[in-house]
Design a protein around this motif. Structure first.
Motif, short mmCIF file in Angstrom:
data_model
loop_
_atom_site.label_atom_id
_atom_site.label_comp_id
_atom_site.label_asym_id
_atom_site.label_seq_id
_atom_site.Cartn_x
_atom_site.Cartn_y
_atom_site.Cartn_z
N GLU A 658 0.83 -1.21 0.00
CA GLU A 658 0.00 0.00 0.00
C GLU A 658 0.86 1.26 0.00
O GLU A 658 0.57 2.24 -0.71
CB GLU A 658 -0.93 -0.01 1.20
N ALA A 659 1.92 1.23 0.79
CA ALA A 659 2.81 2.39 0.84
C ALA A 659 3.48 2.64 -0.51
O ALA A 659 3.60 3.79 -0.95
CB ALA A 659 3.87 2.19 1.92
N CYS A 660 3.89 1.56 -1.16
CA CYS A 660 4.55 1.71 -2.47
C CYS A 660 3.61 2.32 -3.50
O CYS A 660 4.03 3.13 -4.34
CB CYS A 660 5.06 0.35 -2.96
N HIS A 661 2.35 1.95 -3.43
CA HIS A 661 1.39 2.51 -4.37
C HIS A 661 1.26 4.03 -4.17
O HIS A 661 1.21 4.79 -5.14
CB HIS A 661 0.03 1.85 -4.21
N ALA A 662 1.25 4.47 -2.92
CA ALA A 662 1.15 5.90 -2.64
C ALA A 662 2.43 6.62 -3.04
O ALA A 662 2.39 7.71 -3.63
CB ALA A 662 0.86 6.12 -1.16
N LEU A 663 3.57 6.03 -2.73
CA LEU A 663 4.84 6.66 -3.08
C LEU A 663 4.99 6.79 -4.59
O LEU A 663 5.38 7.85 -5.11
CB LEU A 663 6.00 5.83 -2.52
#
Length: 677
Positions: A658-663
């Motif tokens: 999820e964090a990678c998608h936002a980044l």
């Protein structure tokens, strides 16, 4: 050893009756060399809607995969780019259809047990060429000119304008081909050299790039052991059970003009109905081959021009085994050591002579093993069962049409890939990171014999395999961008040192970089820019959309057509990961979140160093690594503001996925806004 600044290959004036003003046409892209990498580039460019001219000096396509090298030299069994997966799939379908899914032939065309050395796809040369021709024939945008070699390059300032192509047939024919962009997909870098791109011949001195294995180097090759097996399992790679560790006297690191030995990789069979006996070659000299028997104390001083494989051990143990479908084997131990150094810069006639010398040497090596009375009878009987496969290379007396040109000119690009690029970075767990990565390599850096010089117990000078230290590496786009020509890409003759070349010089890598080059040219035409001006993020975005991998992870399906697969690779080239495991389900810790916010802000500001970023990640994931913890200051708030638009505030607990998608979303927005990320 010299770096040539403006060097062109010998040019022959078109013969009388050949009209150099005949025009092959004007194309979006002209590709020289129908090697696997050249074909992958041409097919991808045609699929992007480009008009492509593919020029091949022989009357065959497929390079070494259709001329003696009948296997996938890769330790990675997964997807790396569509062309390679499609090519392998078509090979496998042929053998499944012809022999059945339970047949040995079909099994040979597939990856086997990853814990066993060498269980990689194998195939017949003639079948590989059928597949290549089928894939080329499906693209109406490709014109194939076979039988034409490069005769002259016309360049204006920093741009190639057109190529003069000429046949060797009688009467000779010549034609000019012009293009917007050009790709050198030859093994010899003929187009790059003809266009005046500086290139390296031979080995760098150890001090030039600080490479431990550069220059004159004497070592041995031994089993890697269980540590190598465990490392392969951690990296999700196939086991490779050979490595070099010892260093012998005489390893001065001095550079020279030597390149790796060439060979004719003969295709042999023990099927009587398909076997052609080996005849005594013209000019056969028994003394050239007695090094296979000589175990005297001073044998190492006699400069036998033979593969190190035959200079050690007990000759009575030599055997051949079926390694290819239809009871064939590709025999690779006929290195003609030290007799190829003039080849890369030679004119066509001299290259032909050197090729014929290598043919005679390969056939002579087999003839010696089959007939010489000093060879143990058991070995003579074993080798006598084998002969040339009659159904391969039918127009060249059943010998490969090409030598295995393992190394030739190495033209200079915007980045020179060195030994350091394929070994662990001192501050994190990956090899050095490149934000313009367009492919990856993972084969152990290796070199075949460079000179027939050795010490007692050592291989010939220059032969080594660095399986202990080589890790999956990122191949920067800059390695294929010519330093002095603005419309030339070099996805096969990549910019590298002699040692760094060892992990790049494999056909799966050339296919990978070749397909990436096809996309790059399409983007250049679309955006009306030159390759060196392409935004790395924009190029990677297009590559990832087409499932062309740009960064290696051991626990990610690189063939996945989903946001996660694209997100993690894009971030993996920018230092958001310090190792080869992405671990997508793990919860992001507050410390890691703070580091990632800091990396995001620095990247958006254009002052991020991906290797510094990865070292900061390593500090929070691997305490005690020595990496410095980030001083984020007020950057966290700025990063959070960017991230909120993409579903994460940069603080709340989320998974790595999820964090990678936002980044990645925040970085993509910056890209759209015209920032270089």
């Amino acid at each position: 050893m010299t770096m040539h600044s403006e060097h062109s290959p010998p040019v022959e004036t078109p013969s009388a009756g050949a009209d150099p003003e005949v025009r092959a046409g004007h194309f979006d892209l002209v590709v020289l060399g129908a090697t696997p990498g050249g074909i992958a580039c041409a097919v991808r460019a045609a699929r992007e809607g480009l008009a492509v001219l593919l020029v091949e000096p022989s009357n065959h396509v497929g390079g070494m995969w259709t001329s003696g090298l009948q296997g996938f030299d890769t330790r990675y069994a997964g997807h790396r780019c569509p062309f390679l997966s499609e090519f392998l799939g078509r090979l496998q379908e042929h053998y499944r259809r012809e022999f059945g899914a339970g047949s040995p032939e079909y099994a040979m065309a597939c990856f086997g047990d990853p814990d066993r050395h060498g269980e990689r796809p194998r195939f017949e040369a003639r079948i590989a060429e059928l597949v290549f021709r089928e894939m080329l024939g499906e693209q109406s945008g490709i014109r194939l000119m076979s039988g034409y070699r490069l005769s002259r390059v016309e360049r204006h300032d920093r741009l190639i304008r057109r190529l003069l192509l000429e046949t060797d047939s009688s009467p000779r024919r010549a034609a000019w081909a012009s293009g917007e962009f050009f790709v050198d997909a030859t093994y010899e870098a003929d187009l790059a050299a003809g266009a005046g791109v500086p290139y390296r011949m031979g080995r760098e001195d150890r001090a030039e790039y600080g490479e431990p294995h550069a220059g004159r180097h004497l070592t041995s090759i031994e089993p890697i052991g269980e540590s190598g097996r465990a490392a392969a399992q951690r990296l999700n790679l196939h086991f490779f059970n050979r490595t070099s560790r010892r260093v012998f006297p005489g390893s001065t690191g001095e550079g020279d003009a030597a390149v790796q030995a060439y060979t004719l990789r003969l295709t042999l069979t023990d099927l009587p109905a398909n076997r052609r006996s080996i005849s005594r070659p013209a000019g056969y000299d028994r003394q050239r081959f007695v090094g296979m028997l000589d175990r005297s104390p001073d044998a190492h001083d006699k400069a036998y021009p033979l593969s190190s494989h035959y200079l050690h051990g007990e000759i009575s143990n030599l055997r051949l085994a079926v390694t290819l479908p239809n009871r064939k084997t590709d025999w690779l131990y006929a290195n003609f050591v030290g007799r190829n150094h003039a080849y890369p810069e030679a004119d066509p006639a001299t290259r032909r002579r050197i090729y014929e010398e290598h043919v005679a040497h390969a056939l002579g090596t087999l003839y010696f093993l089959q007939h010489d009375p000093a060879v143990p009878a058991t070995v003579r009987e074993e080798f006598a069962r084998w002969g040339l496969a009659r159904d391969e290379y039918v127009d060249t007396a059943n010998v490969p049409r090409m030598m295995y040109v393992r190394e030739a000119r190495r033209p200079r690009g915007l980045h020179v890939f060195s030994e350091h690029d394929a070994t662990r970075h001192p501050r994190h767990g990956r090899t050095p990171l490149h934000p313009d990565s367009v492919a990856f390599a993972e084969w152990p850096m290796d070199s075949h014999d460079c000179n027939p010089i050795r010490q007692p117990g050592s291989c010939n000078d220059g032969e080594f395999i660095l399986a202990d230290t080589t890790l999956p590496s990122q191949v920067p786009f800059r390695t294929m961008v010519a330093a002095t020509v603005d419309n030339l890409l070099m996805p096969v003759c990549l910019s590298a040192t002699h040692v760094g070349w060892g992990t790049l010089r494999l056909e799966p890598v050339f296919v990978h970089t070749g397909e990436a080059a096809g996309v790059a040219v399409a983007l250049c035409l679309r955006d009306r820019v030159r390759p060196r001006a392409l935004c790395p993020a924009a190029l990677q975005e297009e590559l990832l959309r087409r499932r062309i991998a740009v960064a290696y992870f051991a626990d990610v399906d690189l063939g996945g057509d989903d946001a996660w697969t694209r997100d993690v690779q894009f971030l993996g080239a920018r230092g958001f990961f310090s190792g080869y495991d992405a671990d997508p389900a793990r919860i992001v810790t507050p410390a890691l979140a703070a580091v990632w916010r800091d990396i995001l802000v620095r990247t958006l500001a254009g002052d991020a160093d991906p290797n510094d970023a990865a070292s900061r990640v390593a500090a929070v994931l691997e305490p005690g690594t020595g990496a410095m913890l980030p001083d984020v200051g007020g950057a966290g708030d700025q990063g959070a503001a960017q991230l909120r638009r993409w579903g994460w505030d940069g603080v709340s607990p989320v998974t790595i996925r999820e964090a990678c998608h936002a980044l990645r979303g925040a970085l993509r927005a910056a890209e759209v806004a015209g920032l270089s990320v």
